[in-house]
Design a protein around this motif. Sequence first.
Motif: not given
Lengths: 113, 111, 271
Positions: A35-42, A45-54
Amino acid sequence: MWYLFIEIATSRLVSQGSQPVVSLPAGIKQITLGSKPPAEEMYDPATETYIPRPAPVWEDRLADIEANADYSDATQNLNAAKKAKLRNALLFLLGNARYRRQNEPVPVEGGNP
Amino acid sequence: MAITVLASGTQTVSALDTQYTLDNDTDGKTIVLAIDLANMVNDDVLKINIQTKILSGDTLQDAYEAIYAHVQGQPNVYSVPVPANIEHLVRIEQTDGGTTRAYKWALLALD
Amino acid sequence: MGRWPLYGSSRFESLGVSGSTDYGTSFTPGASDSKSGTWTQIVAATAEDASGILVIITDAQNDDALIDIAIGGAGSEKVLLSNLIFSGRDFTSIHYYFPIHIPKGTRLSVDGQNSAAAPTAMKCQIILFTQGFNPGGALGIVDTYGANTGDSGGTEIDPGGTANTKGGWTEVVASTSRPIRYINMAFGFRDTFTQTDKYYRVDLGVGASTAEKVIIGDIVFVKSSTTDIFLPSNMGFPVSIPSGSRLSVNMQSQDTDATDRLTDVVLYGVA
């Protein structure tokens, strides 16, 4: 489904959307998400994934004032009760501007000189 | 030269998202579609489409398309003149709103 | 060839403001990201056919909101303009213009939703523009793409963590429902009220992922630490985009803060 299109050489996110691409341009790869990642994630590039936005880091302008050399010099001889009253007056004056972001200027902006 | 009526009628739209052909012919004229939108109410959306050919061996393609929505203040609508020297196809399609709208229309030739 | 003055005899009709101390018709939007369900009349019946509408929304609190403008009698309102994004800080005025036809005698009303739990009243003024014979600019309908009623905002656009570098195309709509002849791109700042002075550049693109073509590119806008809002809040352009098109936005910013750099975008396609 949600699709990320990443530049292979740099891991830069080139595009994202709801439709897959059959014939990818050279140098681009496609990653499928459920699904589309939530706004709380960004995108990271280091992991090519979405991670929690600090979480935003807040600074306290009251602490900024209390660390000011002139303020320290002027208040060092005040007793605890008077320091508390001065603190309350400063909080009243700061109002909603008490907390700032790290990269926000310390002086409160706005108003005409 | 006088303006002539190539074709005319009243088209009743009984289903949404359905194209209704008003006229498809090879008259070779400069055409103007005149259509009466007085029966449109708020929420109705009507698409008017005119297709032509550039060269005689072509397939028909969109030349003009106009979209009208809700009540119209000036219900008698005229298309721009289209020099359809080979073939024309004129259609309407209601994409939103109520159905069983009746649209009076006339396809005029300017030449 | 002689010229035919298609745009002569312009007039405007100001609605929702009366008297020297009035700055718009007050209406209270719904709370906590839900429409109020109550339409507030701006005008009972417009005086003339119009070929353009300017909607002016003002608010005096910090919040995000989505505003609807409707046509039709009381109890029969139909939405004309859906989910106009309003991102406000303290005292904000946002203007939206659409070149659409509105017939004489139309009743116009307003409703909205607000991110706040207890929103105060907002204000709405409408100005209608009436042109002369055969106003060539009047279009038919406005479609909204990318509004997010869940947070009274839009599609989140992240310009990325590297300053002054485009963050990648983000899809706003996979397939437009109608052709677009005029588009308005509007911005919100996601209830972030601690902005700093920063520049942005934005591209609007059409096409599939990895094949986006810029149709409007590198438009500069700013956000201000004084006002905390994007300036301008929205911008409109004539375009020619077929129905069934995928629209996406790419953006760069001087701001690298993971939260502050974010924007909301909503697109309004006029057919």
